[in-house]
Scaffold this active site. Structure first.
Site, PDB file in Angstrom:
ATOM      1  N   HIS A   1       0.838  -1.200   0.000  1.00 29.81           N
ATOM      2  CA  HIS A   1       0.000   0.000   0.000  1.00 29.81           C
ATOM      3  C   HIS A   1       0.873   1.249   0.000  1.00 29.81           C
ATOM      4  O   HIS A   1       2.051   1.202   0.366  1.00 29.81           O
ATOM      5  CB  HIS A   1      -0.944   0.015   1.208  1.00 29.81           C
ATOM      6  CG  HIS A   1      -0.229  -0.174   2.514  1.00 29.81           C
ATOM      7  ND1 HIS A   1       0.116  -1.419   2.984  1.00 29.81           N
ATOM      8  CD2 HIS A   1       0.197   0.705   3.449  1.00 29.81           C
ATOM      9  CE1 HIS A   1       0.718  -1.302   4.154  1.00 29.81           C
ATOM     10  NE2 HIS A   1       0.793  -0.015   4.452  1.00 29.81           N
TER      11      HIS A   1
ATOM     12  N   CYS B   1       1.081   1.935  12.620  1.00 26.87           N
ATOM     13  CA  CYS B   1       2.079   1.762  11.568  1.00 26.87           C
ATOM     14  C   CYS B   1       2.262   3.105  10.869  1.00 26.87           C
ATOM     15  O   CYS B   1       1.451   4.011  11.050  1.00 26.87           O
ATOM     16  CB  CYS B   1       1.654   0.683  10.567  1.00 26.87           C
ATOM     17  SG  CYS B   1       0.203   1.108   9.573  1.00 26.87           S
TER      18      CYS B   1
END
Length: 690
Positions: free
Chosen positions: A66, A203
Site C-alpha cells: 500500500h 504503523c
C-alpha cells in the site's frame, strides 16, 4: 462515492513475475490503466518505497502492499491472485492473495475507513477462502463489496409467511441468547478473574497494518479467553482506550512501528513492544510475553519518567549501547544552541572590531571594557567597544559548551538527577583542559553513577531525598573526583595531540583534511560520525586561530550539501520521487541552507544505498574546495545565513554549489539506473507470456 474496486482492477491466476516488486508493478499499471492514477512512475515509486521499509506479507498467504501518492486520483483497490504465489516476506511462504491499496494524499475519512475494513476482513478465514474459490473478477468484486458493506442489499422474504417465520426464528434466537446470558451471569461469580490486556497498534501509513494487528491480537485473546481492548492509532476509525481501561489492565502490548502517542498514560504497566507486523504474525506469542512480564517482579515496566514528560518513547529502555549512543546525541543536541549563540555573537564582535581595527590597531578586549562604558567611551570608538562587549557575551556561551554537553549526556542516562553532576564534571573537564573529550567522558560518568543510585531500593523517607540532594552530591563527588584526579590529564594529552595533528594538516595536507571532514559530515547525516567532525571543529574555535576557523567553514559547507543535494535532485527529476519525497525536497532547501544535515534523513532512510554514497562524494568535494581556498568562518553554525562573517564569500558559495551539484547528479544517475533495471525486469515476464 465511486467503487473502490472494479473487475478491471482484478488480476486472476496469472504469472505476475518472480518478485514482489514485479507484482506491485503490474498492479500499479492496472490502477493507471483504470484511470485511477495519473502517473505510473510516481505511483510505483511510492509503493516501492513503502514496501522497501517493511514487508507487507502476513501469515495465510496474504499481502497488502500500500502507499499514498499524489498521482492517485481516488482511493483504489487492485487485487492479484498470482500463479505461482510470490513472497512478500511472510514467514509461512509466498502470497497468493494480494491487495494493493493506492490512496491519494488527501483521501477522505470515509474511504480510509473502507480500506481499513477490508484489511480487517482479510483476517477472517471464511473471507479469504471465498476469495480463493472465486472464478471471475466480478465474483471478487462482489465479495469485496459485501465485506465492505457497499454491495447490493439482500432481498427481503417474498411473502408474509416467510416474514413471520423469520420473525419467529429471530424471537426464539433472542430468547435462547437471553437464557444463555442469564446462565452465564449466574455462574460468573464462580469463575476466576479473567486476565485483562490492553494494546496499542500503529504503523507509518495507518491504513492496513494498524487495524490488522488490532484484529489479530483481538482474535488471539478471544481464543485464549482473555479480556482484551485495543487502541488503533491509524488514519481512520480509531478506537481509544480510556484511562480506566489502562488502569485495570494486567499488561500492555505495543505493536507499533512508530512512537506511541501519549505513552505516559501507561506509566508503570508491564508491557511488551514489537513492530506492528509482529502483532499480525505472532499475536498469541505477544500476549503470552506481556502476561509473563506482568508475573515477573523484575519484568519490564513502562518508564515512570514518561508521566512527567521526560521520556515519551521507548528510547530509554533499549540496550546499553543504544542508550549511551542516544545520551551522547542528546548532549550534542542540547550543546549546539550554546555553541551557535555564543559563536555567532563572538563573530559579530569580530566584525564590529574589524570596522575600526585598521585605524586603531590591535587592542585588548578586556582593557577596553575596563576603561570604557557605554555612558563614557572617551577615546574608544563605539563600534570597538560594542565589539568587545559582544565578544565577552559570546565567550560566556562558548565556555558553557562543554559543561552543557556533559550535563545533558548525564540527563540522557539518568534524567534530572544527572544534570547538576554533569555540569560539574564538564566544568572539571574544562579546568583540566580535557575539552569536549572530557565533557563526553564526564557526562557518561555522571549519568551512569546517577542512574545506578536511582535503582537502589531505599526507605520512602530516604528515597524522597535522593534525586534532589543525595544523588547529585555523591555523583558530583565521584564523577568530578575521577575526572580531576585520574582521567583529566590523559584526556588533555589526547586532545592536545589531536590539535597538533590538525595544525600539521593545515598546510600542504589541507586538501586531504577537507576531504576527510567533508566525507565525515555527509556520511551519517547528524549521526555520531557527523557529530564527531562537528565537535572536532568547534573544540578549537574559541582559540581564534585561523586554522580552526578554516576547519569550521569546511564542516559547515560540507554539512549543508546532503539536504541541498536531495532538494536539487527532486527538482531536476521529480518523476523519480514520490509526492512525500518531493515535499521533503522542498523543506530540504531551507534545512540545507541552515546547515541542518538531518534534512536528508527522509531520503537516506528510504534509499540508503544511493543517498549515502552520493552525499559523501559531494560533501568531500565541498570540504576539499573550502580548505584548499582557506575559507574561514568564526561562527560555528548558521549555514548560508552567516556567510557575511566568512573571509571569502565567493569560494564559500562555490564550495557549496559544487558539492551540491555533484551529489545531486550522482544520486539522480544512481536512482535512474535502478528505475531502468526494475522496468526491464517487469517487462521481461510480460514479453515471455506474450
Amino acid at each position: 462515492m465511486s467503487e473502490l474496486i472494479t473487475p478491471e482492477l482484478v488480476l486472476l491466476d496469472q504469472n505476475l513475475g518472480e518478485t514482489k516488486f514485479d507484482v506491485i508493478s503490474k498492479l500499479a499499471h492496472a490502477v493507471v490503466n483504470a484511470s485511477r492514477a495519473t502517473d505510473y512512475d510516481q505511483l510505483y515509486a511510492a509503493a516501492e518505497a513503502r514496501e522497501s521499509k517493511t514487508d507487507t506479507g502476513i501469515p495465510g498467504g496474504i499481502a497488502i502492499p500500500h502507499c499514498r501518492s499524489a498521482a492517485v486520483t481516488e482511493p483504489t483497490l487492485a487485487m492479484a491472485r498470482p500463479k505461482p504465489g510470490v513472497s512478500f516476506g511472510a514467514k509461512d511462504g509466498p502470497a497468493d492473495l494480494i491487495f494493493f491499496i493506492a490512496a491519494p494524499d488527501g483521501a477522505d475519512q470515509e474511504h480510509l475507513k473502507l480500506l481499513s475494513t477490508l484489511a480487517r476482513s482479510l483476517m477472517k478465514k471464511s473471507f479469504t477462502a471465498s476469495l480463493r474459490e472465486a472464478q471471475t473478477p466480478e465474483e471478487i468484486v462482489d465479495l469485496v463489496n459485501d465485506a465492505l458493506g457497499t454491495g447490493a442489499p439482500k432481498k427481503a422474504p417474498a411473502d408474509s409467511a416467510a416474514l413471520n417465520a423469520q420473525k419467529a426464528s429471530a424471537g426464539a434466537s433472542a430468547r435462547a441468547a437471553a437464557a444463555q446470558t442469564d446462565s452465564a451471569e449466574a455462574s460468573a461469580s464462580e469463575k476466576p478473574a479473567t486476565k485483562k490486556i490492553v494494546a496499542v497498534t500503529a504503523c507509518p501509513t495507518g491504513i492496513a497494518h494498524t487495524y490488522m494487528a488490532a484484529d489479530a491480537l483481538k482474535y488471539a485473546a478471544e481464543d485464549l479467553g482473555y479480556d482484551f481492548k485495543v487502541e488503533t492509532q491509524g488514519s481512520s476509525g480509531n478506537e481509544t482506550l480510556t484511562q480506566a481501561d489502562i488502569d485495570e489492565a494486567d499488561a500492555v502490548i505495543f505493536a507499533v512501528s512508530v512512537n506511541v502517542r501519549d505513552r505516559s498514560r501507561f506509566a508503570g504497566k508491564p508491557y511488551v513492544e514489537a513492530p506492528v507486523k509482529r502483532g499480525i504474525d505472532e499475536p498469541q506469542a505477544m500476549i503470552e510475553e506481556a502476561l509473563a512480564e506482568a508475573e515477573n517482579p523484575n519484568g519490564k515496566r513502562v518508564s515512570a519518567a514518561a508521566s512527567s514528560g521526560e521520556d515519551t518513547s521507548s528510547a530509554a529502555e533499549g540496550s546499553w549501547g543504544s542508550r549511551i549512543y542516544k545520551a551522547v546525541m542528546t548532549g550534542v543536541s542540547y550543546m549546539i544552541p550554546f555553541v551557535a549563540a555564543g559563536g555567532i555573537i563572538v563573530a559579530l564582535g569580530f566584525i564590529l572590531e574589524a570596522i575600526t581595527m585598521p585605524n586603531l590597531g590591535d587592542v585588548d578586549t578586556e582593557k577596553i571594557l575596563a576603561n570604557a562604558t557605554i555612558y563614557n567611551l572617551g577615546d574608544t570608538h563605539w563600534t570597538l567597544y560594542l565589539g568587545a562587549v559582544l565578544q565577552t557575551i559570546g565567550k560566556f556561551g562558548l565556555d558553557l559548551m562543554v559543561p552543557a554537553l556533559a550535563a545533558f549526556i548525564a540527563y540522557g542516562l539518568a534524567q534530572r538527577p544527572g544534570i547538576a553532576p554533569g555540569f560539574i564534571a564538564g566544568s572539571v573537564a574544562v579546568a583540566v583542559k580535557a575539552g569536549f573529550l572530557g565533557g563526553i567522558v564526564g557526562g557518561l560518568l555522571a549519568g551512569l553513577i546517577a542512574y545506578g543510585l536511582g535503582t537502589l531500593k531505599l526507605p520512602r523517607w530516604l528515597g524522597s531525598m535522593m534525586p534532589v540532594v543525595i544523588t547529585p552530591l555523591i555523583t558530583s563527588l565521584v564523577a568530578g573526583g575521577i575526572m580531576y584526579l585520574l582521567l583529566g590529564a590523559p584526556l588533555a594529552w589526547v586532545l592536545e595531540s589531536l590539535q597538533n595533528w590538525l595544525t600539521s594538516m593545515s598546510g600542504a595536507s589541507a586538501l586531504v583534511l577537507g576531504l576527510i571532514l567533508g566525507a565525515m559530515m555527509a556520511s551519517d547525516l547528524g549521526g555520531p560520525i557527523n557529530k564527531a567532525a562537528y565537535l572536532f571543529a568547534t573544540a578549537g574555535l574559541s582559540s581564534g586561530a585561523d586554522v580552526n576557523k578554516e576547519i569550521m567553514a569546511a564542516v559547515i559547507i560540507s554539512g549543508m550539501v546532503p539536504p541541498l543535494a536531495m532538494a536539487l535532485a527532486t527538482t531536476l527529476r521529480p518523476k523519480l520521487f514520490t509526492e512525500p519525497e518531493r515535499e521533503n525536497g522542498k523543506a530540504a532547501w531551507l534545512l540545507g541552507a541552515s546547515f541542518i544535515s538531518e534534512g536528508a534523513i527522509p531520503f537516506a532512510s528510504a534509499d540508503p544505498a544511493r543517498v549515502i554514497p552520493s552525499s559523501i562524494v559531494g560533501g568531500a568535494i565541498a570540504g576539499a574546495i573550502s580548505m584548499n581556498a582557506h575559507v574561514a568562518s568564526p561562527a560555528p553554525h548558521g549555514g548560508i545565513w552567516i556567510i557575511g562573517l566568512s573571509n571569502n564569500i565567493p569560494m564559500f558559495l562555490l564550495a557549496v554549489v559544487a558539492g551540491t551539484v555533484v551529489s545531486a547528479i550522482t544520486y539522480v544517475l544512481l536512482k535512474s539506473i535502478g528505475a531502468k533495471s526494475r522496468q526491464t525486469a517487469t517487462e521481461t515476464p510480460a514479453k515471455s507470456a506474450a
